[in-house]
Every structure is written in C-alpha cells, then in structure tokens.
Design a protein around this motif. Structure first.
Motif, mmCIF file in Angstrom:
data_model
loop_
_atom_site.group_PDB
_atom_site.id
_atom_site.type_symbol
_atom_site.label_atom_id
_atom_site.label_comp_id
_atom_site.label_asym_id
_atom_site.label_seq_id
_atom_site.Cartn_x
_atom_site.Cartn_y
_atom_site.Cartn_z
ATOM 1 N N GLU A 161 0.830 -1.206 0.000
ATOM 2 C CA GLU A 161 0.000 0.000 0.000
ATOM 3 C C GLU A 161 0.865 1.257 0.000
ATOM 4 O O GLU A 161 0.517 2.270 -0.613
ATOM 5 N N ARG A 162 2.020 1.175 0.666
ATOM 6 C CA ARG A 162 2.940 2.322 0.715
ATOM 7 C C ARG A 162 3.860 2.382 -0.498
ATOM 8 O O ARG A 162 4.679 3.290 -0.618
ATOM 9 N N GLY A 163 3.759 1.391 -1.376
ATOM 10 C CA GLY A 163 4.619 1.363 -2.552
ATOM 11 C C GLY A 163 5.985 0.770 -2.279
ATOM 12 O O GLY A 163 6.889 0.876 -3.113
ATOM 13 N N GLU A 164 6.149 0.106 -1.136
ATOM 14 C CA GLU A 164 7.434 -0.516 -0.785
ATOM 15 C C GLU A 164 7.393 -1.978 -1.245
ATOM 16 O O GLU A 164 7.317 -2.912 -0.448
ATOM 17 N N TYR A 165 7.455 -2.163 -2.551
ATOM 18 C CA TYR A 165 7.221 -3.479 -3.126
ATOM 19 C C TYR A 165 8.353 -4.468 -2.845
ATOM 20 O O TYR A 165 8.109 -5.660 -2.675
ATOM 21 N N GLN A 166 9.588 -3.975 -2.801
ATOM 22 C CA GLN A 166 10.709 -4.857 -2.493
ATOM 23 C C GLN A 166 10.568 -5.415 -1.077
ATOM 24 O O GLN A 166 10.767 -6.615 -0.844
ATOM 25 N N LYS A 167 10.209 -4.562 -0.128
ATOM 26 C CA LYS A 167 10.011 -5.010 1.252
ATOM 27 C C LYS A 167 8.859 -6.010 1.337
ATOM 28 O O LYS A 167 8.930 -6.999 2.068
ATOM 29 N N ALA A 168 7.794 -5.729 0.595
ATOM 30 C CA ALA A 168 6.643 -6.637 0.600
ATOM 31 C C ALA A 168 7.041 -8.004 0.056
ATOM 32 O O ALA A 168 6.671 -9.046 0.615
ATOM 33 N N TYR A 169 7.817 -7.998 -1.015
ATOM 34 C CA TYR A 169 8.270 -9.260 -1.620
ATOM 35 C C TYR A 169 9.118 -10.059 -0.638
ATOM 36 O O TYR A 169 8.919 -11.263 -0.449
ATOM 37 N N GLU A 170 10.056 -9.389 0.011
ATOM 38 C CA GLU A 170 10.919 -10.067 0.983
ATOM 39 C C GLU A 170 10.094 -10.602 2.159
ATOM 40 O O GLU A 170 10.348 -11.705 2.654
ATOM 41 N N TYR A 171 9.103 -9.817 2.585
ATOM 42 C CA TYR A 171 8.268 -10.251 3.715
ATOM 43 C C TYR A 171 7.487 -11.515 3.360
ATOM 44 O O TYR A 171 7.477 -12.490 4.114
ATOM 45 N N PHE A 172 6.831 -11.495 2.193
ATOM 46 C CA PHE A 172 6.024 -12.653 1.798
ATOM 47 C C PHE A 172 6.906 -13.876 1.526
ATOM 48 O O PHE A 172 6.501 -15.011 1.800
ATOM 49 N N GLN A 173 8.102 -13.649 0.997
ATOM 50 C CA GLN A 173 9.036 -14.758 0.784
ATOM 51 C C GLN A 173 9.373 -15.436 2.111
ATOM 52 O O GLN A 173 9.336 -16.667 2.227
ATOM 53 N N ASN A 174 9.729 -14.627 3.095
ATOM 54 C CA ASN A 174 10.074 -15.173 4.410
ATOM 55 C C ASN A 174 8.880 -15.880 5.045
ATOM 56 O O ASN A 174 9.019 -16.940 5.665
ATOM 57 N N LEU A 175 7.697 -15.291 4.869
ATOM 58 C CA LEU A 175 6.492 -15.884 5.443
ATOM 59 C C LEU A 175 6.212 -17.247 4.807
ATOM 60 O O LEU A 175 5.843 -18.211 5.498
ATOM 61 N N ALA A 176 6.402 -17.334 3.495
ATOM 62 C CA ALA A 176 6.164 -18.601 2.796
ATOM 63 C C ALA A 176 7.175 -19.662 3.229
ATOM 64 O O ALA A 176 6.841 -20.849 3.315
ATOM 65 N N ARG A 177 8.409 -19.244 3.499
ATOM 66 C CA ARG A 177 9.419 -20.206 3.974
ATOM 67 C C ARG A 177 9.068 -20.710 5.375
ATOM 68 O O ARG A 177 9.286 -21.879 5.698
ATOM 69 N N GLN A 178 8.530 -19.820 6.199
ATOM 70 C CA GLN A 178 8.178 -20.203 7.568
ATOM 71 C C GLN A 178 6.953 -21.112 7.617
ATOM 72 O O GLN A 178 6.795 -21.897 8.544
ATOM 73 N N HIS A 179 6.081 -20.976 6.604
ATOM 74 C CA HIS A 179 4.844 -21.766 6.576
ATOM 75 C C HIS A 179 4.727 -22.484 5.231
ATOM 76 O O HIS A 179 3.855 -22.162 4.417
ATOM 77 N N PRO A 180 5.602 -23.441 4.957
ATOM 78 C CA PRO A 180 5.633 -24.089 3.633
ATOM 79 C C PRO A 180 4.354 -24.838 3.278
ATOM 80 O O PRO A 180 4.086 -25.078 2.108
ATOM 81 N N ARG A 181 3.558 -25.212 4.268
ATOM 82 C CA ARG A 181 2.332 -25.954 3.976
ATOM 83 C C ARG A 181 1.172 -25.043 3.588
ATOM 84 O O ARG A 181 0.157 -25.519 3.095
ATOM 85 N N GLN A 182 1.319 -23.772 3.846
ATOM 86 C CA GLN A 182 0.248 -22.834 3.507
ATOM 87 C C GLN A 182 0.474 -22.346 2.072
ATOM 88 O O GLN A 182 1.052 -21.296 1.823
#
Length: 284
Positions: free
Chosen positions: A35-56
């Motif tokens: 929403e703030r236009g910080e797309y690189q940060k958003a990408y890194e956040y979702f990447q880390n989240l997906a690694r932490q929850h591989p079954r989701q």
C-alpha cells in the motif's frame, strides 16, 4: 470419556484447524508495504512468510504478486535513471530487477551495458545503443501482455475488488477471418495466463454449455445480462469479456471484468501487442 479428554480433543482440533489457514494478521504487514509502494520489502516479507509456513500454499499467491510489483518497480526506477542520463543507476536497477525475477531480456540488457563498457564506449554511446534496442522491442507479444493483465487481476482479487473464481468468455475479434476460432484462441490464452497466476477460473467448456442453454431459453437478456446469469449458474463471482482488434501492424485487446452479483464493470484495461506467431491462430 472424561471432561478433560473431550476438552483436550476439541483443543487439539482447534489448533490443527488454525494451523491450516493463513491468519490475516500474518499477511497484513506485507500488504501494508504494498500500500505504501514498498514493493521490495513486501516481496521479501512474503518470501520469508512462505518459507516459515511451507504448507500454507496460498501464501505463494502473495509472493508471486509481490514479486511482479517489485520487479516492475525496479525496472521502472532503472528506466528513470536512464532518462536522467545516470547509466550506473540504470545498470544497478536492472540488476536488482533481475535478482527479483531473472529473465533473458533483462540479462541481455545488463550484458549489453557491461560489454560496451569493456569496449571503452562512452556512457552517451551506450545510452544511445540502449535506446535503439528498447525502441525495437517496445511492443509485447500476446503472451507477455496477457501475463501482465493476469498479474493485475490477481492483485485486484487479493484486494477484494474482483471476485474469484472467474469465468472467461465472449471476446469478439475484429479484423480476423475466422472470428469464432480466433476468439476461442484468445480466450484460451487468457485462461492460461490466469491459471499461471494461480487464479481460479470456471471451466470454459462448462461456461460455453451454460451460455448456449441461456441463448436457447430465450431469456430476453442482453449480452451482459446473459454473462451475469451464466456466472451465477456456474458459481463464478466475476466474468472477463472484451474485444480484440487485429491489423497488419499489430493488435490490441480490451478486457472488462464484470461483477456477477451487481452486473457492474469493476475493472478494465486495454493493451497493444505484437501478434507474431499468434497471428496465424488469430486468423489474420
């Protein structure tokens, strides 16, 4: 069974069910970054989240969307640097874009700049060569254009602006000899792009059957009304339709997304494309 046994079983069941779903709170920080236009940060956040929850597995949709946004932002910043005459800024921006989403075209641009520098070319000469190269490849292929359209639709779905699943139907072709087969080719190409972005769509064969039934029933509804009714009968929450225009010099398509509940157009866009090998199948 003891009271503890019943309560314990219920507690374990609740914990198991909660572990299978993605809590809204877990994705919200990434959505806030977008929403703030910080797309690189958003990408890194979702990447880390997906690694932490591989079954989701649904988290991958957020990763893919954020990756596309971050890539386009990095590429856009690189382009602005080039327009300012900042060749080094352009090169670093393209390297960042390639790190986010590796691709042959981006890598070719990076190699062009680095090879020209090794030859001793001036920045002005390199910028001119880049400009010629970009002008030659400005127009996208049909698949590239549809891929970007699908990514945008995916973001709109994540934001709740477009309902899922989606039905794809009723694209009309202008400038094509065999309009019906050409329309089917385009609709299939769009469906593949949507599926490639993990967007749920109603089976096209089923939609076609329902549309024929509605037409035979003579409901008196206009085309838009028939599409809404077809969506209701097949469980689709949104319908994509539109037009495709072909000429000797290229093509253009317009996509409209209709909300099945309201019958209103909730999103639309137009894109130019170079048909290339698709021209044969599109019937020009």
């Amino acid at each position: 069974m003891s009271s503890f046994g019943k309560d314990g079983t219920l507690l374990l069941l609740v914990i198991a069910l909660c572990g299978c779903a993605t809590p809204r709170a877990s994705v919200q920080p990434g959505l806030d970054c977008q929403e703030r236009g910080e797309y690189q940060k958003a990408y890194e956040y979702f990447q880390n989240l997906a690694r932490q929850h591989p079954r989701q597995l649904e988290l991958q949709t957020y990763v893919d969307t954020a990756r596309g946004l971050a890539f386009r932002q990095a590429a856009g910043q690189a382009q602005k640097a080039l327009q300012r005459g900042d060749l080094e800024g352009f090169l670093q921006g393209m390297k960042q874009a390639n790190a986010i989403q590796p691709g042959e075209k981006v890598q070719a641009v990076i190699q062009l700049v680095e090879a020209a520098r090794l030859k001793g070319n001036t920045d002005a000469e390199i910028r001119e060569e880049l400009s010629r190269s970009m002008r030659a490849g400005e127009r996208q292929s049909l698949q590239q254009a549809l891929q970007e359209t699908a990514e945008i639709i995916g973001r709109q779905m994540l934001d709740g602006r477009i309902g899922s699943p989606m039905a794809v139907l009723n694209f009309t072709l202008e400038g094509a000899a065999a309009r019906e087969s050409a329309a089917a080719y385009f609709e299939n190409a769009l469906s593949e792009a949507l599926l490639g972005n993990r967007i749920a769509i109603v089976e096209r064969k089923r939609m076609g059957e329902v549309m024929k039934e509605i037409a035979l029933a003579g409901t008196g509804l206009g085309e838009s009304g028939q599409m809404v009714q077809a969506g209701q009968l097949t469980g689709a929450l949104s319908v994509a339709a539109g037009n495709v225009y072909l000429s000797e010099s290229g093509g253009k398509y317009q996509v409209r997304v209709i909300d099945v509940e309201t019958g209103q157009v909730v999103w639309q866009e137009s894109r130019d494309f170079m048909p290339g090998k698709d021209m044969l199948w599109l019937g020009r």
